[in-house]
Design a protein around this motif. Structure first.
Motif, PDB file in Angstrom:
ATOM      1  N   ARG A 277     -16.294 -13.321  -2.026  1.00 34.81           N
ATOM      2  CA  ARG A 277     -17.114 -14.171  -1.157  1.00 34.81           C
ATOM      3  C   ARG A 277     -18.515 -13.597  -0.931  1.00 34.81           C
ATOM      4  O   ARG A 277     -19.446 -14.328  -0.608  1.00 34.81           O
ATOM      5  CB  ARG A 277     -16.361 -14.298   0.175  1.00 34.81           C
ATOM      6  CG  ARG A 277     -16.693 -15.462   1.037  1.00 34.81           C
ATOM      7  CD  ARG A 277     -15.935 -16.677   0.569  1.00 34.81           C
ATOM      8  NE  ARG A 277     -16.320 -17.871   1.321  1.00 34.81           N
ATOM      9  CZ  ARG A 277     -17.399 -18.567   1.058  1.00 34.81           C
ATOM     10  NH1 ARG A 277     -18.210 -18.230   0.102  1.00 34.81           N
ATOM     11  NH2 ARG A 277     -17.666 -19.647   1.763  1.00 34.81           N
TER      12      ARG A 277
ATOM     13  N   ILE B  16     -17.583 -30.837  -2.241  1.00 39.92           N
ATOM     14  CA  ILE B  16     -17.592 -29.712  -1.306  1.00 39.92           C
ATOM     15  C   ILE B  16     -17.647 -28.395  -2.081  1.00 39.92           C
ATOM     16  O   ILE B  16     -18.321 -27.452  -1.690  1.00 39.92           O
ATOM     17  CB  ILE B  16     -16.329 -29.743  -0.406  1.00 39.92           C
ATOM     18  CG1 ILE B  16     -16.299 -31.042   0.403  1.00 39.92           C
ATOM     19  CG2 ILE B  16     -16.240 -28.521   0.501  1.00 39.92           C
ATOM     20  CD1 ILE B  16     -17.427 -31.213   1.393  1.00 39.92           C
TER      21      ILE B  16
ATOM     22  N   GLY C 167     -20.091 -23.419  -3.006  1.00 42.83           N
ATOM     23  CA  GLY C 167     -18.980 -22.521  -2.693  1.00 42.83           C
ATOM     24  C   GLY C 167     -19.361 -21.063  -2.894  1.00 42.83           C
ATOM     25  O   GLY C 167     -18.670 -20.169  -2.414  1.00 42.83           O
TER      26      GLY C 167
ATOM     27  N   SER D  83     -26.221 -20.533   2.284  1.00 37.57           N
ATOM     28  CA  SER D  83     -26.294 -19.504   3.337  1.00 37.57           C
ATOM     29  C   SER D  83     -27.354 -18.467   2.999  1.00 37.57           C
ATOM     30  O   SER D  83     -28.164 -18.098   3.860  1.00 37.57           O
ATOM     31  CB  SER D  83     -24.957 -18.782   3.485  1.00 37.57           C
ATOM     32  OG  SER D  83     -23.971 -19.669   3.894  1.00 37.57           O
TER      33      SER D  83
END
Ligand code: COA
Length: 571
Positions: free
Chosen positions: A128, A46, A15, A20
């Motif tokens: 984020r 997840i 998360g 990425s």
């Protein structure tokens, strides 16, 4: 000898965007012309849980993820705890601080660079983007090409919206400033790239999907399962553009049944699954054997049995792939070494299924599934396509006709004069049911007999090294890449070691194994990532070799040093 490669490990929580960030570094290095090999491991959840991504890049070819890292970037305290024992003199530690959730102790000889990732992301009002702050800092500290990084970043985030792209580029720049403000005291930096040539960077799963499309596939049916799902995802995007069909079935049994149905109808067909799915499909694989309907299946192995360790690496489906069937059910089993193989051997698997009209299983694994690697861009003209032997319309059509090569012509449904029964029942040459006697023996011999030429149809097993050696290492699947490096290191130390890298797992090329073992004085080591030493078991049962089994089963691949150490112990 100066180190030619750079290994960067990122650790954090699912998360936080560790995956990425790792993907961006790998893609940027590959785009700039470096060879890249990545390894990632993440939990089945997840969100939450420890997530790790390792990128190894070099101007030279890299065959595995490496032993450990040169640079470790910790996004949180858990990642630090998991990796602090690997912070050895000479390594570099980049961490979230001040303002992170932990206060690390920096061991002597380790270079530490604190980067306030969380605090900076909070100040930018975009939690984020913590991963982008880290990425900017890493780019500045280790010379990771800013231009190509921003290109890949833009490609990814533009599709999510201009605002998302903008705050991420902003966070990257902030991270870069933080990195530039530090005094660099280590020597690590990304290598100077060579001419990139025509390469692509893709994962093992995407490469299997690409092989399917390049292999002239008509029909793909699958049920999603970790770690195989991305094979279908790639095929779903690209096969329909070529006129093919992808169906997501309601479960694995339905998917293999659909594959057999489409193949019976004359279409090149396949599925992809993982261990539990393969177990469910085993009854219908028997149908493929008995009815001689071509059927190609990719099994992306994971930690089993049952739900086991679905996101972890293992090579433990060799037993079920080779013998996981009822009755006497011969099949062809192959395995892939790396991402390039995932393309090439998917094409080969489709060809072999068509040629031999039987189940063909290709074994990939969890580490390869998610590993991204640079591979030469495949050219459609590089691949040959084999189509099944078809009836020429003359004489009486007998679906299970006894022939010299034990392969009978097939006939697409609807062909005048070609009416036949494709059956799971034992049968005679015409396909009429027979429950024993001479026809049974003839047909069973035919089903086994046709596989006698498989070895000659495949490339000979690669032998790494020449002449006699004191030790031979036999490896399969992605363990081969690790063994390649270990063999080279052992040779550099003056030890006489050779490698043997089978890709055709069954029927076993027994003569090739025997010749290799003879050249190594019978001294054979078999490292593999399963508890039982499954390949070692087959070597014992099918050849005269008495191998030393070296099994591991912690859900992680081998490292080259593990093989080097074990080899020295054996020698
Ligand atoms: N700004 C905006 N979006 C961002 C971002 C940023 N700075 N950083 C990452 N993201 C997005 C990513 O693009 C990705 O979205 P996408 O799926 O649309 O591409 C998403 O956030 C997840 O980020 P990512 O970096 O890929 O993952 P992560 O490091 O946070 O780890 C996973 C999370 C992927 C490991 C975890 O969610 C997961 O999928 N676990 C496996 C579950 C599983 O397979 N279970 C098996 C059951 S049998």
């Amino acid at each position: 000898m100066a180190k030619k490669d750079l290994i960067i490990r990122l650790g954090g929580e699912g998360g936080e965007g560790v995956v990425s960030a790792g993907d961006f570094i790998a893609a940027a290095c590959a785009r700039a012309g470096l060879e890249v090999y990545t390894f990632k491991t993440f939990p089945a959840e997840i969100k939450g849980g420890y997530c790790m991504y390792q990128v190894r890049c070099s101007a030279d070819r890299v065959y595995n993820q490496g032993d450990t890292f040169d640079v470790f970037c910790a996004f949180n305290g858990e990642a630090y705890e998991m990796n602090k024992h690997l912070l050895i003199p000479g390594s570099v530690f980049v961490y979230d601080g001040p303002g992170g959730d932990f206060e690390p102790e920096i061991p002597e000889g380790v270079t530490a660079y604190p980067i306030p990732m969380t605090k900076t992301a909070q100040a930018l009002k975009s939690k984020r983007s913590k991963n982008m702050v880290a990425l900017g800092a890493l780019s500045a500290l280790f010379n990771i090409y800013e231009g190509t990084l921003k290109e890949v970043l833009t490609k990814k985030f533009k599709s999510k919206g201009d605002d998302i792209l903008e705050f991420n580029l902003g966070a990257f720049d902030e991270g870069k400033k933080l990195g530039e403000a530090l005094t660099k005291v280590d020597d690590y930096k990304v290598a100077v790239p060579k001419d990139p040539g025509d390469v692509i960077i893709i994962s093992g799963n995407e490469a299997c999907g690409m092989g399917a499309v390049l292999g002239d596939l008509d029909f793909f049916s699958a049920y999603p399962i970790t770690p195989a799902t991305e094979v279908a995802k790639f095929v779903a995007e690209h096969l329909p553009k070529k006129g093919g069909t992808l169906l997501q079935a309601e479960d694995e049994i339905a998917s293999i049944a659909q594959v057999l149905g489409a193949s019976y109808a004359g279409k090149k067909s396949m599925t992809a699954t993982s261990g539990p799915g393969l177990a469910l499909m085993s009854e219908l694989l028997g149908m493929s054997t008995m009815s001689e309907i071509p059927c190609f299946l990719i099994d992306v192995q994971r930690g089993g049995p049952s739900t086991g360790m679905p996101t972890k690496h293992e090579q433990s489906d060799l037993f079920i792939a080779i013998h996981g069937g009822h009755g006497d059910s011969p099949r062809i089993v192959m395995s892939v070494e790396d991402v390039k193989d995932c393309i090439d051997m998917t094409v080969e698997g489709l060809n072999l299924a068509e040629k031999y009209q039987c189940p063909v299983i290709l074994l990939s694994d969890g580490s390869l599934a998610f590993s991204t690697q640079t591979v030469p861009a495949p050219n459609t003209n590089d691949f040959t396509h084999v189509n099944r032997k078809r009836w020429d319309g003359t004489g009486e059509f007998k679906r299970y006709e006894l022939t010299d090569d034990n392969i009978s012509p097939m006939c697409d449904p609807g062909t005048p004069g070609g009416q036949h029964i494709a059956t799971g029942l034992e049968h005679n040459e015409a396909g009429a049911p027979r429950y024993g006697g001479a026809d049974r023996v003839k047909q069973i011999n035919k089903r086994f007999g046709k596989l006698e030429t498989v070895e000659a149809s495949c490339k000979p097993t690669e032998v790494d090294g020449e002449g006699d050696a004191d030790l031979g290492i036999i490896a399969w699947g992605s363990t081969i890449g690790v063994v390649r490096e270990a063999v080279q290191r052992l040779r550099d130390e003056g030890l006489k070691v050779k490698g043997f890298y089978p890709k055709l797992m069954w029927p076993m090329p027994v003569g090739q194994y025997e010749a290799f073992a003879k050249s190594c004085g019978g001294n054979i080591l078999v490292p593999e990532v399963n508890h039982q030493g499954q390949l070692a078991h087959f070597i014992r049962s099918e050849t005269t070799i008495k191998p030393i089994s070296y099994p591991i089963s912690e859900g992680l691949p081998f490292t080259p040093s593990m093989i080097v150490e074990k080899s020295k112990e054996v020698l």
